[in-house]
Design a protein around this motif. Structure first.
Motif, PDB file in Angstrom:
ATOM      1  N   VAL A 142       0.947  -1.178  -0.029  1.00 35.14           N
ATOM      2  CA  VAL A 142      -0.105  -0.035   0.133  1.00 35.14           C
ATOM      3  C   VAL A 142       0.949   1.195   0.003  1.00 35.14           C
ATOM      4  O   VAL A 142       1.676   1.424   1.089  1.00 35.14           O
ATOM      5  CB  VAL A 142      -0.965   0.000   1.135  1.00 35.14           C
ATOM      6  CG1 VAL A 142      -1.896   1.330   1.401  1.00 35.14           C
ATOM      7  CG2 VAL A 142      -1.951  -1.190   1.331  1.00 35.14           C
ATOM      8  N   LEU A 144       1.890   5.026   0.376  1.00 33.48           N
ATOM      9  CA  LEU A 144       1.464   5.958   1.411  1.00 33.48           C
ATOM     10  C   LEU A 144       2.272   7.228   1.079  1.00 33.48           C
ATOM     11  O   LEU A 144       3.242   7.141   0.442  1.00 33.48           O
ATOM     12  CB  LEU A 144       1.847   5.610   2.920  1.00 33.48           C
ATOM     13  CG  LEU A 144       1.131   4.424   3.224  1.00 33.48           C
ATOM     14  CD1 LEU A 144       1.738   4.094   4.747  1.00 33.48           C
ATOM     15  CD2 LEU A 144      -0.341   4.306   3.352  1.00 33.48           C
ATOM     16  N   GLU A 145       1.835   8.267   1.419  1.00 35.61           N
ATOM     17  CA  GLU A 145       2.308   9.799   1.309  1.00 35.61           C
ATOM     18  C   GLU A 145       1.701  10.686   2.296  1.00 35.61           C
ATOM     19  O   GLU A 145       0.484  10.584   2.906  1.00 35.61           O
ATOM     20  CB  GLU A 145       2.104  10.256   0.102  1.00 35.61           C
ATOM     21  CG  GLU A 145       0.657  10.659  -0.421  1.00 35.61           C
ATOM     22  CD  GLU A 145       0.682  11.292  -1.941  1.00 35.61           C
ATOM     23  OE1 GLU A 145       1.892  12.020  -2.168  1.00 35.61           O
ATOM     24  OE2 GLU A 145      -0.602  11.398  -2.529  1.00 35.61           O
ATOM     25  N   LEU A 149       3.869   9.745   8.919  1.00 37.77           N
ATOM     26  CA  LEU A 149       4.018   8.258   8.387  1.00 37.77           C
ATOM     27  C   LEU A 149       4.697   7.102   9.152  1.00 37.77           C
ATOM     28  O   LEU A 149       4.852   6.187   8.754  1.00 37.77           O
ATOM     29  CB  LEU A 149       4.089   8.010   6.910  1.00 37.77           C
ATOM     30  CG  LEU A 149       3.009   8.801   6.186  1.00 37.77           C
ATOM     31  CD1 LEU A 149       3.514   8.601   4.713  1.00 37.77           C
ATOM     32  CD2 LEU A 149       1.742   8.224   6.400  1.00 37.77           C
ATOM     33  N   LYS A 152       3.337   4.121  10.837  1.00 38.70           N
ATOM     34  CA  LYS A 152       2.847   3.144   9.780  1.00 38.70           C
ATOM     35  C   LYS A 152       3.678   2.211   9.089  1.00 38.70           C
ATOM     36  O   LYS A 152       3.680   1.302   8.444  1.00 38.70           O
ATOM     37  CB  LYS A 152       1.859   3.773   8.541  1.00 38.70           C
ATOM     38  CG  LYS A 152       0.333   4.358   9.287  1.00 38.70           C
ATOM     39  CD  LYS A 152      -0.313   5.199   8.336  1.00 38.70           C
ATOM     40  CE  LYS A 152      -1.561   5.735   8.620  1.00 38.70           C
ATOM     41  NZ  LYS A 152      -2.471   6.408   7.939  1.00 38.70           N
ATOM     42  N   LEU A 153       5.097   2.941   8.713  1.00 39.55           N
ATOM     43  CA  LEU A 153       6.011   2.480   7.824  1.00 39.55           C
ATOM     44  C   LEU A 153       7.111   1.521   8.847  1.00 39.55           C
ATOM     45  O   LEU A 153       7.830   0.779   8.492  1.00 39.55           O
ATOM     46  CB  LEU A 153       6.848   3.234   7.496  1.00 39.55           C
ATOM     47  CG  LEU A 153       6.490   4.263   6.137  1.00 39.55           C
ATOM     48  CD1 LEU A 153       7.310   5.322   5.761  1.00 39.55           C
ATOM     49  CD2 LEU A 153       5.906   3.321   5.295  1.00 39.55           C
ATOM     50  N   CYS A 158       6.640   0.436   2.713  1.00 35.27           N
ATOM     51  CA  CYS A 158       5.906   0.304   1.565  1.00 35.27           C
ATOM     52  C   CYS A 158       6.773   0.802   0.157  1.00 35.27           C
ATOM     53  O   CYS A 158       6.292   0.922  -1.020  1.00 35.27           O
ATOM     54  CB  CYS A 158       4.485   0.924   1.330  1.00 35.27           C
ATOM     55  SG  CYS A 158       4.613   2.789   1.622  1.00 35.27           S
ATOM     56  N   GLU A 196       7.622  15.146   5.249  1.00 37.76           N
ATOM     57  CA  GLU A 196       6.621  14.798   4.385  1.00 37.76           C
ATOM     58  C   GLU A 196       7.161  13.694   3.473  1.00 37.76           C
ATOM     59  O   GLU A 196       8.065  14.094   2.748  1.00 37.76           O
ATOM     60  CB  GLU A 196       5.942  15.682   3.628  1.00 37.76           C
ATOM     61  CG  GLU A 196       4.947  15.240   2.498  1.00 37.76           C
ATOM     62  CD  GLU A 196       4.342  16.620   1.843  1.00 37.76           C
ATOM     63  OE1 GLU A 196       3.328  16.234   0.895  1.00 37.76           O
ATOM     64  OE2 GLU A 196       5.009  17.604   1.812  1.00 37.76           O
ATOM     65  N   HIS A 199       4.743  10.822  -3.050  1.00 35.68           N
ATOM     66  CA  HIS A 199       4.395   9.476  -3.715  1.00 35.68           C
ATOM     67  C   HIS A 199       4.012  10.294  -5.154  1.00 35.68           C
ATOM     68  O   HIS A 199       3.400  10.780  -5.122  1.00 35.68           O
ATOM     69  CB  HIS A 199       3.238   8.549  -3.136  1.00 35.68           C
ATOM     70  CG  HIS A 199       3.233   7.543  -4.135  1.00 35.68           C
ATOM     71  ND1 HIS A 199       1.723   6.883  -4.412  1.00 35.68           N
ATOM     72  CD2 HIS A 199       3.789   6.864  -5.101  1.00 35.68           C
ATOM     73  CE1 HIS A 199       1.725   6.063  -5.380  1.00 35.68           C
ATOM     74  NE2 HIS A 199       3.106   5.629  -5.599  1.00 35.68           N
TER      75      HIS A 199
END
Length: 313
Positions: A142, A144-145, A149, A152-153, A158, A196, A199
């Motif tokens: 998935v 992400l951007e 994050l 989540k990483l 990802c 930031e 993607h």
């Protein structure tokens, strides 16, 4: 004009695949590029003559590791040596579209991100395209951007290293790299903790997917002991390596501690501790698929566990 250091780790490469990758570097529309190569096979180095086709296009540095270090440590050495304003990790068997570096750089500069990465199409060993998007063959990915994050990483990355571009200064701040953690995972995590992630929804890399680069670790798992070592203990060691690396981000540190406790719970469950059921279920949000899978298979007899693993790998 900003310069880009392209970092390449090589280990007994397929000569034709490496040639195609080098041709794609030579054809980049962004001209201010240097190539730094480290050969991770000192017993049988590929030799600097292989890179002569780039001699008229960009500066090339070729060095041989004193001993085999593995890709992560080799890329860390390359980051140390990079002198460009930005770095791009480069595999030895992919093909980059000509505008790859230029598009990533313009997006990264215009939005002032900490890392930028692109989509990938998929080719086979013979360069036939097998998928327009890597997510068609690796359905768990998935992309992400945005900001915030890092959490989540942390468990599941990802971002493919070969699709990334990030500022060199920021990458150097991420050193030393944790042992046993992939370079793409670590530098993505570091960049996410600093700002930031951008993607670019264009397949700017033709990713060569073949038998030697399958990332599905279930393919190397045959027993429950294998599973604990390759899927749970790997994360446990990652927690130990990373828990003190983000003092500027207490929220991320707290998250890493929660993952560490949950990892211990998963080990207890596999080792037969029934009291681990509730905390494993309660914290399933950390990795829902892993939690449900482990709750289901940990009590299976070995022969059935092997069948399940074979079916899904």
């Amino acid at each position: 004009m900003p310069t880009i250091s392209v970092l390449m780790a090589v280990y007994r490469p397929n000569p034709e695949w490496l040639k195609r990758q080098l041709e794609s570097l030579a054809n980049q529309t962004w001209q201010a590029v240097e190539l730094l190569v480290r050969d991770d096979c000192p017993q049988e180095p590929v030799g600097d003559h292989v890179f002569s086709l780039l001699a008229d296009r960009m500066p090339v540095s070729y060095k041989v590791n004193e001993k085999n270090l593995g890709p992560g440590a080799t890329f860390a050495r390359l980051v140390e040596e990079a002198q460009g304003d930005y770095i791009a990790f480069c595999d030895q068997d992919d093909i980059w579209l000509p505008e790859k570096l230029e598009i990533l750089l313009k997006e990264l500069q215009s939005r002032q991100g900490t890392a930028c990465y692109c989509d990938l199409s998929v080719i086979d060993a013979n360069e036939n395209q097998t998928a327009e998007d890597v997510r068609q063959v690796r359905t768990g990915d998935v992309f992400l951007e945005g900001t915030g994050l890092a959490e989540k990483l942390f468990i599941k990355n990802c971002i493919y290293g070969c699709s990334m571009l990030m500022p060199t200064e920021l990458a150097k701040q991420a050193l030393p790299m944790p042992d046993g953690m992939g370079h793409d995972h670590w530098f993505s995590l570091w960049a996410a903790s600093k700002g930031e992630i951008i993607h670019v929804k264009q397949p700017l890399v033709r990713y060569r997917l073949h038998g030697n680069n399958q990332s599905n670790t279930l393919q190397k798992i045959h027993t429950k002991k294998d599973y604990m070592e390759k899927r749970i203990m790997v994360l446990h060691r990652q927690v130990e390596q990373c828990r003190s690396r983000f003092p500027q981000d207490p929220s991320l540190q707290n998250y890493i501690e929660r993952v560490g406790k949950w990892t211990n719970t998963r080990l207890r469950w596999f080792q037969g501790d029934l009291r681990a059921f509730w905390p494993l279920w309660k914290d399933r949000y950390l990795s829902p698929k892993a939690a449900l899978f482990e709750l289901a298979v940990a009590r299976m007899p070995q022969f059935l566990f092997e069948k399940v693993i074979h079916r899904i790998s």
